[in-house]
Design an enzyme around this catalytic site. Structure first.
Site: not given
Length: 793
Positions: A159-161, A275, A329, A334, A445, A535-536
């Site tokens: 993964n480039w990230w 993000y 996602r 968690s 991922n 309204d409600d």
């Protein structure tokens, strides 16, 4: 613990040895004689932002607890801390549980762990502050990683990230914190490494033609700016500042902020709450870093950031929680629920507020103060904050000049990302839809493995039950029966829709209509869905529900997580139903139902105009975070739910439904509303959905095709909402398809003259009827408004 110095470049080894023999100026403290230049100021400012500098009281209980937790992550009595388990010299990496082989995420994890160690070493009140042994191992580990795993000549994989954002994000902090503890040769080597990984923050290195946008761009710009301060190079800092230019430009397609308040990432995924949070967090850090320097950002760009707060962030927050409909996602992670995401966005806006004019600063700080005060999920107001965050929040809460500003009510539409948020006193109601423009859900991922229907008209009701969408909701909710959706019971592939009619209109930013045409290619199930928000009450209509194959077809009215053992009282037509899990019933002639809430003000009423056949069940559901995200725990979680749905039969042909949600209504109020409803359903056909709220004087219609209902005629598919009250008639029109050039609307009303109109509106006539032509070319689903008043008699 036995440690060995690794094999490394002899010059680096010598330099490391020399630096270990000499004590230096503590990180975050200016050298004797003052700060030498802008680069030192920026570096020291960044160090202080990480450690709190000298601006905190170490005896403060919350801060002291944070520092203890930090130190315990580094070294612990059971030898389980990251320092305890580090082994220099292992060819696969420094930690056995994170080998740097096929997965570059483990390289990022290495630098994250070193960052923890550097924080513990550099924080003044830490028991590990300026520990010589810790300093030695941090320096040795950095040198080993540079020599063996991460340098300017490294061949990248995976993964480039991880290479361009993940690792350098943590690394930059370590280099700043250990600035005076490392040999210049090693720091210079890492500066060259960052240049190799991020030669231009606005472009993706190694991938021709890919331009960075949004959070990724700001991440890289921040890394580049800190690198520039470390290298004492203004060119790199200017490069970072210049890259920010496109962040402040509103998008009309693809990634970025939109003028309607939408935020999109990955081309077609609503991501304000994920993000977007990261973008603002990094942007606030970068703006703070540059403030007071020759590269400071101000003026119109800060005005834009203020606009983002107003239009993009506070509008999708509910009592300090970031609504899940804009978290993509990330809902499957968690350790990062909607309340935690809300907390994460609050700190950077607190930083940004300090840079704004007084009135705007006071507004933002007031809203943040209100969220901190009303949060009922965290144990403590400082939970989840670092030292700098604690300092900032303490100042805010202690400032008696800042008055808390309660939640801003209104109807907020985000047509560029197919989302709606309706806020009234006591509740917030969200709708997540999808179209040919927006993805139904993102799965990548190993994340969001059960997001199948989260964009298919799922509705979110936020009220005093602040634990509804946290505390194990996503691992345990029945993912094929999400509230608001019409389902065929089949899992769905990630993708866009063949249908274009998705959107709505709003009257005065207070009341609104929303609708979605849908079609599932696997079962052939199709139909039209609408929500009318007043309204409600919220009126939900569906029509044209048709399937091409036999199956199970349902519209889910509710799927609510219950409190504790799941004993919330539930009544149908005034008759109490069993509270034990396992109860289920198919019921005919249901006029209304009521579910007791988990806290005061969180009751919900359900009304079925004309009666309906409704199924209900209580059940205990067990799942794990691993079920929805492969990085999650496999520990089983059990939660209790009440589900209500309308069964459309094995192969519906033109089926319909109608129900009204009454947030906060008691059982008595629900029964009364059922007997004397305040809304009239004017149409629920394949051509038009329309509702009138009598007390408010509001009539709203979603025209799936040209047609008429009540006093409104539409010449094209459109959404129209009109309010007639106190001698004024306001009409708003939109093109939910976002494909048309004009929409003509006739209002069969007499005696009105024009008061004001949007530039896109052409008033063709006011007598004997009002006739409008609305230019919707490029309007992107905007609600276009016209106001008339009674003519003088």
């Amino acid at each position: 613990m036995k440690r060995m110095l690794p094999r490394m470049n002899p010059r680096i080894l010598l330099a490391v040895a020399v630096c270990l023999l000499v004590w230096s100026v503590p990180p975050g403290v200016p050298p004797e004689g003052g700060v030498s230049d802008d680069f030192d100021k920026m570096r020291l400012k960044w160090a202080s932002s990480l450690t709190g500098g000298s601006g905190f009281d170490p005896s403060d209980k919350a801060i002291a607890a944070y520092v203890r937790r930090l130190a315990s992550k580094v070294t612990a009595p059971g030898k389980t801390g990251v320092w305890d388990t580090m082994r220099l010299g292992n060819a696969d990496g420094l930690w056995a549980d994170a080998p740097i082989t096929a997965n570059p995420a483990n390289l990022t994890e290495h630098y994250k762990r070193l960052r923890l160690m550097a924080l513990a070493y550099s924080t003044g009140s830490s028991p590990l502050y300026r520990s010589e042994a810790l300093r030695q191992d941090i320096a040795g580990a950095l040198a080993w990683l540079y020599t063996n795993k991460y340098n300017e000549n490294t061949v990248r994989y995976g993964n480039w990230w991880e290479w361009q954002i993940g690792s350098p994000t943590a690394l930059k902090d370590v280099l700043v914190l250990m600035y005076d503890e490392l040999p210049k040769e090693l720091t210079d080597g890492y500066i060259r490494t960052i240049d190799a990984m991020i030669p231009d923050p606005a472009a993706r290195a190694g991938v021709r033609g890919v331009v960075e946008t949004g959070a990724n761009l700001v991440d890289k710009a921040l890394i580049k700016a800190v690198q520039g301060a470390l290298a004492e190079d203004g060119t790199r800092i200017e490069q970072a500042r210049a890259a920010l230019g496109q962040v402040f430009e509103y998008a009309d397609s693809g990634d970025g902020f939109y003028k309607d308040g939408s935020y999109v990432q990955h081309v077609n995924v609503p991501y304000t709450g994920s993000y977007g949070v990261v973008l603002i967090e990094r942007l606030a850090e970068l703006l703070t870093l540059l403030e007071g320097s020759p590269w400071a950002v101000g003026g119109a760009q800060l005005d834009t950031v203020y606009g983002w707060f107003r239009d993009s962030f506070e509008t999708v927050m509910a009592d300090g929680a970031m609504t899940d409909m804009v978290r993509g996602r990330a809902i499957s992670r968690s350790g990062w629920d909607s309340v935690q995401a809300g907390r994460q966005i609050m700190k950077p806006f607190l930083q940004i507020a300090k840079m704004l004019p007084a009135a705007r600063s006071e507004e933002i700080r007031g809203r943040l103060k209100s969220w901190y005060l009303t949060d009922r999920t965290f144990n403590h107001i400082y939970d989840g904050l670092d030292i700098n965050g604690m300092i900032e929040v303490r100042r805010l809460m202690a400032d008696t000049a800042v008055a808390p500003l309660p939640e801003r009510n209104g109807h907020f539409r985000f047509p560029s990302m197919d989302r709606v948020m309706h806020k009234r006193p006591g509740f917030g109601f969200g709708i997540s839809m999808y179209s040919g423009r927006i993805l139904n859900y993102e799965q990548t991922n190993g994340e969001n493995l059960k997001g199948w229907y989260t964009g298919s008209g799922m509705t979110y009701l936020y009220n005093a039950d602040t634990s509804q969408y946290v505390d194990g909701f996503w691992p345990t909710v029945e993912a094929l029966r999400l509230p608001g959706t019409t389902t065929d019971g089949l899992t769905k592939a990630s993708g866009t829709s063949a249908e274009a009619w998705v959107g709505g209109a709003s009257a005065g930013g207070v009341y609104g209509a929303a609708g979605m045409a849908f079609r599932y290619p696997d079962s052939g199930l199709s139909g039209r869905k609408s929500w009318f928000m007043f309204d409600d009450e919220i009126v939900a209509l569906g029509s044209g529900i048709t399937a091409s194959a036999a199956g199970t077809y349902e519209t889910v009215v509710e799927n609510r997580k219950l409190a504790g053992a799941g004993l919330n009282a539930f009544a149908v037509n005034g008759e109490a139903k069993p509270v034990e899990p396992g109860w289920s019933r198919q019921m005919s002639g249901v006029q209304w139902a009521h579910l007791a809430g988990t806290a005061a003000g969180s009751d919900i009423g359900y009304v079925f105009p004309g009666g309906a056949n409704v199924a209900a069940k209580r059940e205990s559901r067990t799942g794990s975070w691993y079920d929805v995200n492969r990085s999650g725990s496999k520990e089983p979680l059990t939660r209790h739910y009440l589900t209500l749905w309308i069964d459309h039969g094995p192969q519906p042909d033109g089926a319909a439904y109608a129900y009204v949600l009454l947030p906060g209504a008691t059982a008595a109020e629900t029964g009364k509303y059922s007997a004397l409803p305040e809304t009239d359903i004017l149409a629920n056909t394949a051509a038009v959905h329309a509702v009138r709220e009598r007390a408010l004087g509001v009539t709203a219609a979603n025209f799936w095709q040209a047609g008429s209902v009540s006093f409104i005629r539409a010449g094209q598919p459109s959404s129209v909402i009109a309010q007639e009250k106190n001698g004024e008639l306001e009409a708003a029109v939109s093109d939910p398809t976002q494909r048309q050039t004009s929409v003509t609307v006739t209002l069969n009303k007499r005696g009105y003259v024009l008061r004001q109109k949007d530039a896109r509106v052409q008033v063709l006539a006011t007598a004997p009827k009002i006739r409008l032509r609305v230019d919707v070319t490029g309007a992107a689903g905007e609600s276009i408004r016209t106001v008339f008043v009674k003519a003088p008699q």
